[in-house]
Structure formats: C-alpha cells, structure tokens
Design an enzyme around this catalytic site. Sequence first.
Site, PDB file in Angstrom:
ATOM      1  N   CYS A   1      22.122  64.981 -25.488  1.00 25.68           N
ATOM      2  CA  CYS A   1      22.007  65.287 -24.063  1.00 25.68           C
ATOM      3  C   CYS A   1      20.537  65.437 -23.663  1.00 25.68           C
ATOM      4  O   CYS A   1      19.786  64.480 -23.736  1.00 25.68           O
ATOM      5  CB  CYS A   1      22.853  66.521 -23.719  1.00 25.68           C
ATOM      6  N   TYR A   2      20.102  66.640 -23.288  1.00 23.50           N
ATOM      7  CA  TYR A   2      18.691  66.802 -22.919  1.00 23.50           C
ATOM      8  C   TYR A   2      17.781  66.338 -24.064  1.00 23.50           C
ATOM      9  O   TYR A   2      16.732  65.741 -23.833  1.00 23.50           O
ATOM     10  CB  TYR A   2      18.393  68.273 -22.600  1.00 23.50           C
TER      11      TYR A   2
ATOM     12  N   GLU B   1      28.716  68.215 -30.732  1.00 21.95           N
ATOM     13  CA  GLU B   1      28.929  69.519 -31.372  1.00 21.95           C
ATOM     14  C   GLU B   1      30.168  70.251 -30.862  1.00 21.95           C
ATOM     15  O   GLU B   1      30.621  71.199 -31.481  1.00 21.95           O
ATOM     16  CB  GLU B   1      27.688  70.403 -31.200  1.00 21.95           C
TER      17      GLU B   1
ATOM     18  N   HIS C   1      28.141  65.469 -26.080  1.00 22.25           N
ATOM     19  CA  HIS C   1      27.959  66.592 -27.002  1.00 22.25           C
ATOM     20  C   HIS C   1      28.848  66.418 -28.224  1.00 22.25           C
ATOM     21  O   HIS C   1      30.037  66.707 -28.166  1.00 22.25           O
ATOM     22  CB  HIS C   1      28.279  67.900 -26.295  1.00 22.25           C
TER      23      HIS C   1
ATOM     24  N   GLY D   1      38.229  97.155 -37.894  1.00 30.13           N
ATOM     25  CA  GLY D   1      38.412  95.770 -37.465  1.00 30.13           C
ATOM     26  C   GLY D   1      37.607  94.836 -38.365  1.00 30.13           C
ATOM     27  O   GLY D   1      36.798  95.287 -39.186  1.00 30.13           O
ATOM     28  N   VAL D   2      37.850  93.546 -38.197  1.00 30.60           N
ATOM     29  CA  VAL D   2      37.225  92.569 -39.088  1.00 30.60           C
ATOM     30  C   VAL D   2      35.689  92.616 -39.005  1.00 30.60           C
ATOM     31  O   VAL D   2      35.002  92.697 -40.032  1.00 30.60           O
ATOM     32  CB  VAL D   2      37.696  91.131 -38.723  1.00 30.60           C
ATOM     33  N   ASP D   3      35.164  92.598 -37.789  1.00 28.67           N
ATOM     34  CA  ASP D   3      33.719  92.446 -37.655  1.00 28.67           C
ATOM     35  C   ASP D   3      32.943  93.639 -38.229  1.00 28.67           C
ATOM     36  O   ASP D   3      32.025  93.457 -39.019  1.00 28.67           O
ATOM     37  CB  ASP D   3      33.345  92.213 -36.187  1.00 28.67           C
ATOM     38  N   SER D   4      33.335  94.839 -37.831  1.00 26.60           N
ATOM     39  CA  SER D   4      32.570  95.981 -38.342  1.00 26.60           C
ATOM     40  C   SER D   4      32.801  96.147 -39.843  1.00 26.60           C
ATOM     41  O   SER D   4      31.908  96.591 -40.569  1.00 26.60           O
ATOM     42  CB  SER D   4      32.894  97.260 -37.576  1.00 26.60           C
TER      43      SER D   4
ATOM     44  N   GLY E   1      20.078  71.019 -23.017  1.00 26.32           N
ATOM     45  CA  GLY E   1      19.422  72.112 -22.305  1.00 26.32           C
ATOM     46  C   GLY E   1      19.622  71.956 -20.811  1.00 26.32           C
ATOM     47  O   GLY E   1      19.997  70.882 -20.338  1.00 26.32           O
TER      48      GLY E   1
ATOM     49  N   LYS F   1      34.056  83.571 -35.604  1.00 26.86           N
ATOM     50  CA  LYS F   1      35.054  84.436 -36.244  1.00 26.86           C
ATOM     51  C   LYS F   1      35.492  83.929 -37.619  1.00 26.86           C
ATOM     52  O   LYS F   1      35.555  84.696 -38.572  1.00 26.86           O
ATOM     53  CB  LYS F   1      36.268  84.549 -35.328  1.00 26.86           C
TER      54      LYS F   1
ATOM     55  N   SER G   1      35.138 100.493 -37.427  1.00 25.46           N
ATOM     56  CA  SER G   1      36.403 100.674 -36.723  1.00 25.46           C
ATOM     57  C   SER G   1      37.600 100.275 -37.564  1.00 25.46           C
ATOM     58  O   SER G   1      38.733 100.601 -37.232  1.00 25.46           O
ATOM     59  CB  SER G   1      36.399  99.822 -35.447  1.00 25.46           C
TER      60      SER G   1
END
Length: 517
Positions: free
Chosen positions: A78-79, A175, A173, A229-232, A51, A373, A227
């Site tokens: 970290c924090y 992650e 980190h 596209g992948v996301d929609s 943080g 993604k 659209s």
Amino acid sequence: KILILDFGSQYTQLIARRVRETNVYCELHSYDVDEAFIRAFDPAGIILSGGPASVIEEETPRAPQVVFELGVPVLGTCYGMQTMAAQLGGAVENSMQREFGYAEVRAQGHSALLRDIQDRVNEAGHGLLDVWMSHGDKVTVLPEGFKIIASNAATPIAGMADETRRFYGLQFHSEVTHTLQGKAIIARFVHDICGIGYDWNMPDYVEEAIGRVRSEVGSDEVILGLSGGVDSSVVAALLHRAIGEQLTCVFVDNGLLRLNEAEQVMETFAKNLGVKVIHVDASTEFMKHLTGVTEPEQKRKIIGREFVEVFQRESAKLPNAKWLAQGTIYPDVIESAGAKTKKAHAIKSHHNVGGLPESLHLKLLEPLRELFKDEVRELGIALGLPHDMVYRHPFPGPGLGVRILGEVKQEYADLLRRADAIFIEELRASGWYEKTSQAFAVFLPVKSVGVMGDGRTYDYVVALRAVQTQDFMTAHWAELPYTLLGKVSNRIINEIRGINRVVYDISGKPPATIEWE
Ligand code: XMP
C-alpha cells in the site's frame, strides 16, 4: 531476519504477525530509523508497511534511501508500494475512485512473488486473488525496471515487481486475513525470495522476551495485578522467569469469581511456580458496596472503583515497586487507539482495559503488547502454564457482578458459581468447551413454580449462555446439542437447591451482547 518499517498503518503489527507465523524472526521499527541502524540490523529482507499519509503531498514519510541500496529484497505494501514507486522514479496519483474492502485482482503468473498463488483461475488461465484494499492513491507510472504483477480495473497497477533487484510492491494488504492468500504471499517473500529458513519459534521468543524484560526493569521491583485470566497469568509466568523475586502479584478476590478460582490461582502460581502472590480477600468489602445497587453501569463502576482502591492499598505496602505490569495485548492496543479516534458509543464500561490510574506513579510494563491472543496462549504453554488455564474462556473484570441481574447478593453468587461450574464441567466433558468461545451461567433473580418429588418448589432461574465468535464484537449463540443442554439442566436443578428452572439464551450479538449486563 526481516525488518519491517512502519509508516503508521493500523495493520503494521499484522505484518509482523504474518512473518512470525512463517517462523521467521522480524522486528518492527519506525520508517525514520537511522541508516546506521538498518545497516547494523543486516536484514535479509525489508517490508514497508502501509500508512495514512499521501506520497503526493510534500513532507510525508519516505523510506530511508538505504533500503533500496542494501541489495536485499524489499516488499512495499500500500503506502509502502507507493513510496517505493515515487522514490524509484515512478508516479503516484490520487484515484478518483477510492478502493476500500474486498477486491478481486488478476495476478500475472510470471512474478516470483505471486507465481502459482491464486484463489481461482479465469477462462483465460489467469490466476485471480481475493484481496483487501484500502487506498485513495495509486501508482500510475512504473519505475524503471518494474513490471505489473497484479491488476484490476480500478487499480491497473495493483502489484509491481523488479525481479532483478527483487523489489516488490502490492497495493493490497497481504497481511490481513481477508486477503485469503496473504499468508502464502508473505511466506513466499520471506522464504523463497529472501531465502530465510524456518528459524524462529516460541521458545526463542520466550528467551528474547525474558531478555527484554530484564534489560527494561534492571533490579527494580514490579507489581502485577493477577486475575487468573489468560493474559495476566502469562505475564506472571513470564516475569517470574525473567525477574523471579522482584515480582509481586496482587490477587484480589472480589467475591465475584468462579467456583474455586482463588484456590486455583494460588495453587498454580504461589504453590507450583513459587511466584510471590498477595491474596487479598476483599469479598465482604465488595458486597457491602454493591448492596442495594441494581443498575448495571453503576455496578460496573463500583466494582471497578473498589478494585482500584484495594489494589492501591496493597501496592502502598510495596514502596520499592517501580513498575506496574499489565497484560495488555495487541488487540487492546489497537482498540484503545481506535476508541480515541472513533469515539465509539460506550455500551459498557470495561474497567480493566484502561488500566490503573496514574496516581500509582508506576512505570508501565506491558510485555505482551505486541502479541495476539493465540500467540499469548502459545507463550503461556511455552512457559509451562497448564493447558486448561491457557485455553480458558475470557472472564469479565466485574465477574459475576454482571451475571447476577440486578442487585448482587452473596446467596445469588453462591448459587450461580455452582450452576456455572456444572455447565463448564459438562462442556468440557462433551468436547464443547473448545468449540465455544465463551460460555457461562447467568442468575435471574425471579422465582418460578416447579414440582420436585411430590412437592411444590418456588425457586430461581438460571440462564445458560454459550457463544461462538472470532473477535467478541459479533457473536452467534452456540448450537449446543439438546442432549447436552438437557444434562446440564438436570444436573443444575437436581444438585442445586434454590434453582428449579434452566433456560438457554438464543440471542446473537448484535442485537444482544454476550454478557447480560
Ligand atoms: P459484551 O457483553 O460487551 O462482551 O458483548 C464482550 C466481551 O467482553 C467481555 N467483557 C468484559 N471484559 N471487563 C472485561 O475485561 C469488562 O468490564 C467486561 N465486560 C464484558 C465479555 O465477557 C465478552 O467476552
């Protein structure tokens, strides 16, 4: 399951991602959740994120004391490590020297967390780790019961552990992918130290996501701008599963789509999946507004504005809709937060990132907000979407509008669509489609002289662009085989009357951008 307590680091979501990658269920909550919530959650382990605050200052966030009383393993990053140290009786000080970026730390082999996890071994036989650091403060006195498990010159206490209570702290980190063994460290924590099996997977996530959408929207109606596209597409498939008829998709054909795109979207969603899709053919309207316009930013703005107008008109026909669904994914969330604070230079105005204006008076539904993604793609597959759709290259909101240089004309769009389709077809056939991150054709409205048969030609030029990139912020042009380029060029020139020259774009980003406008 793992509970992640968020202290506001820009990397917190990455912790969740790493945990999910180990096939363990986790939830991310703010550090100040109720003690009762934490007890009821009954975590098998807790991770405290990093943080931006400093534990040295008063009134900065602390972990709820219950975290250290449940008897479960705790990993502070970290924090999270610093507050753990401070709360358990150690000390934290401001470093004279901030450590930011790559660092090498020596891991002490005795710790259950880092044992046998290393990138290299030094002459003395100590494991060395390549890690990512980002801190100003550091732990200077260990709390009672703790030992050092990682260190380097700048940060002598780069890792600490109380193996009896199973409390661990890492200053770096784990992650982020720059910490090469990060995934192994997190896997070690969740599987070996917390003892959680491989109990979480995408099909489970689908069920959970469906449940969440249902409880969020209840019996309300939802609109989604689809659209192709992948996301929609993934949002459409997910919402259709979750709320069926309560979902209406609006698909706007702006005349700047790829070859047969509208047909494919209608076939996949309306015909095969039975999703309610309103297909708006607004191509004439878009073309009309683009007539005579040559400046890229102006073109982008017009396309964006037209889209909003058409979308608003269509959604006005659905007065019962209470929600607007969007395919926002986690990188969009970080980027727009970053854009607010960093004031990045506007190189190009992206019209579909900001979302639709508030004037729609709809509540936002963003079921992919926490996914990356590749997770969205996995979700798409789990929802039964076709592989080719889910693994499609990205396509910009303004579509061919930014791939036809200068003024957009119907004739140009038609030529470009065909050239692009040939390029993509050959990339797929040769196995290069998956090896490139994005590939497309660009229409250059200049004419050059050629010879075909015995005749002179005087026709347009098409440029091919193919790039390889991780994040689309920087990109390399793809070293496509000459034979492949040759074949694409031949086919385009032979099959498309009106194009007599094909060139390949060999510019990296930076200094060029991926799209030409
Ligand atoms: P550039 O050209 O800036 O493109 O290097 C980086 C990535 O962004 C895509 N792009 C857009 N995507 N709306 C979008 O959704 C837009 O207005 C837009 N402009 C560029 C581009 O295709 C590439 O993947």
